[in-house]
Design a protein around this motif. Structure first.
Motif, PDB file in Angstrom:
ATOM      1  N   PRO A 196       0.798  -1.243   0.000  1.00 17.88           N
ATOM      2  CA  PRO A 196       0.000   0.000   0.000  1.00 17.88           C
ATOM      3  C   PRO A 196       0.820   1.276   0.000  1.00 17.88           C
ATOM      4  CG  PRO A 196      -0.177  -1.147   2.114  1.00 17.88           C
ATOM      5  CD  PRO A 196       0.486  -2.092   1.158  1.00 17.88           C
ATOM      6  N   ARG A 197       2.011   1.253   0.567  1.00 16.47           N
ATOM      7  CA  ARG A 197       2.896   2.415   0.526  1.00 16.47           C
ATOM      8  C   ARG A 197       4.139   2.094  -0.282  1.00 16.47           C
ATOM      9  NH1 ARG A 197      -1.231   4.134   1.353  1.00 16.47           N
ATOM     10  NH2 ARG A 197      -2.039   5.291   3.122  1.00 16.47           N
ATOM     11  N   THR A 198       3.945   1.284  -1.301  1.00 16.29           N
ATOM     12  CA  THR A 198       4.952   0.875  -2.285  1.00 16.29           C
ATOM     13  C   THR A 198       6.259   0.441  -1.613  1.00 16.29           C
ATOM     14  OG1 THR A 198       5.600   3.184  -2.739  1.00 16.29           O
ATOM     15  CG2 THR A 198       3.879   2.220  -4.112  1.00 16.29           C
ATOM     16  N   ASP A 199       7.378   1.066  -1.965  1.00 16.33           N
ATOM     17  CA  ASP A 199       8.679   0.620  -1.461  1.00 16.33           C
ATOM     18  C   ASP A 199       8.753   0.659   0.053  1.00 16.33           C
ATOM     19  OD1 ASP A 199       8.700   3.609  -1.994  1.00 16.33           O
ATOM     20  OD2 ASP A 199      10.562   3.395  -0.865  1.00 16.33           O
ATOM     21  N   GLN A 200       8.053   1.608   0.668  1.00 13.79           N
ATOM     22  CA  GLN A 200       8.123   1.755   2.126  1.00 13.79           C
ATOM     23  C   GLN A 200       7.555   0.529   2.827  1.00 13.79           C
ATOM     24  OE1 GLN A 200       7.881   5.724   3.807  1.00 13.79           O
ATOM     25  NE2 GLN A 200       6.003   5.088   4.828  1.00 13.79           N
TER      26      GLN A 200
END
Length: 294
Positions: A196-200
Motif C-alpha cells: 500500500p505504501r509501495t517501497d516503504q
C-alpha cells in the motif's frame, strides 16, 4: 541495460569513493529537488559520491544542473514487474485501496517509480550507501552513518508518536548486494502482492528487524505544525519535504510551511543558505518555551 552511466561533459560517470549518497530522479520536478539536495550534500563537505539514479522520464537538460556538483548520473530501467503487479500499484489503484489521507501527493508523483529505489542494491561498487529522497535537504554532515548496519531507517513520524512503529523509506542505510537485490525481486512480485505504501511497505516487510535512525535523520516537514515540540533546528540532519513539494506553484500548505519553503529555495538557488543557528523554531516548540521561561 539495467544500469548505465549517463554520458556527460564532466566527471559524473566516474566512481571515486567507497561510499555513496543515492537518490532517484524520475521526472523534471524531482530533478529540481535533486539539485537542491546535491548542493546541500556538497556544503556538508562530504567525500562520498553522489549518485543520481534516473529513469527515461528525465531529459538531459533537466539533469545538466547536477553536473556542477560532480554527481554520478546512472540511467536505470523500471523494475521487471508483471503487468498485474503494475496495475495493482498504479496511482489510481493504490489511492483507491489505501488512500493517502494525511496529505496530498503531487500529480507528478508516480507510485510505481518508487520501486526503482531497489536498484540501489545493484551498486555493488560501493561498500555502503545512504539513500535520500530527492525532496530532501541535508543540513549537517552525516557521513558517519555509512558505518551503520543494514538496514537502517528513521521512523515515519509526522503526526503523532504512534507513527514510531513504521519506517519512512525517504532515508535509509543499505549495503549493495546482487544477492539481496534478487531476493527482493523474488519477494516483491508474487501473486496478489499489494504494497500500500509501495517501497516503504515492502522494505519494512523485507527487513522486519530494521535498525532505527534518529528521527532527526529524516525530519518530515509536517512535524513543523503537527508536533512542533519535536522541532529543533540545530539537531536536524535531514529535512524531508513529504507530500507537498516546496517548488509547487499551487502548494496547498504553503502558508503554514513558508519558512521551510524559503529554506529549500535558498539551497536550490545557492543564493541565501542560512546557518541553522539563525533559524527560528516553530511556535509551540520546546526551544521556544525554554527561551520564554515556560
Amino acid at each position: 541495460m539495467i544500469l548505465t552511466n549517463t554520458p556527460s561533459d564532466g566527471p559524473s560517470s566516474s566512481t571515486v569513493a567507497r561510499h555513496a549518497f543515492v537518490t532517484l530522479v524520475t521526472n523534471a520536478d524531482y530533478a529540481k529537488g535533486a539539485t537542491a539536495l546535491a548542493r546541500s550534500l556538497r556544503l556538508t563537505g562530504t567525500t562520498a559520491d553522489i549518485v543520481i539514479l534516473h529513469t527515461g522520464g528525465v531529459s538531459a537538460a533537466d539533469l545538466r544542473p547536477l553536473q556542477m556538483f560532480g554527481c554520478r548520473l546512472i540511467e536505470t530501467d523500471l523494475l521487471p514487474l508483471s503487468d498485474a503487479f503494475n496495475e495493482r500499484h498504479a496511482r489510481q489503484s493504490v489511492h483507491a485501496r489505501a488512500p493517502f489521507s494525511k496529505g496530498r501527493k503531487p500529480a507528478f508523483h508516480s507510485l510505481l517509480d518508487n520501486f526503482c529505489k531497489l536498484r540501489l542494491w545493484q551498486l555493488v561498487e560501493y561498500e555502503r550507501c545512504i539513500f535520500i529522497d530527492a525532496d530532501a535537504l541535508v543540513l549537517k554532515p552525516i557521513d558517519r552513518y555509512f558505518d551503520y548496519p543494514e538496514f537502517c531507517a528513521a521512523p515515519n513520524v509526522y503526526e503523532s508518536l504512534a507513527d514510531f512503529h513504521r519506517l519512512n523509506s525517504g532515508v535509509f542505510v543499505a549495503k549493495p548486494s546482487l544477492a539481496t537485490y534478487e531476493a527482493m525481486l523474488a519477494r516483491l512480485d508474487v501473486p496478489d502482492a499489494f504494497w500500500p505504501r509501495t517501497d516503504q511497505t515492502f522494505l519494512q516487510s523485507f527487513f522486519p528487524e530494521w535498525h532505527g535512525l534518529p528521527v532527526t535523520m529524516n525530519m518530515l516537514q509536517y512535524v513543523w505544525f503537527t508536533m512542533p515540540e519535536l522541532w529543533d533546528w540545530p539537531s536536524i540532519s535531514i529535512l524531508h519535504y513529504q507530500y507537498e513539494k516546496p517548488w509547487e506553484n499551487d502548494h496547498p500548505k504553503a502558508d503554514r510551511l513558508q519558512p521551510l519553503i524559503d529554506l529549500w529555495y535558498g539551497f536550490f538557488t545557492g543564493e541565501t543558505v542560512p546557518a541553522l543557528a539563525e533559524l527560528s523554531n516553530p511556535a509551540g516548540s520546546n526551544s521556544e518555551k525554554a527561551d520564554s521561561g515556560k
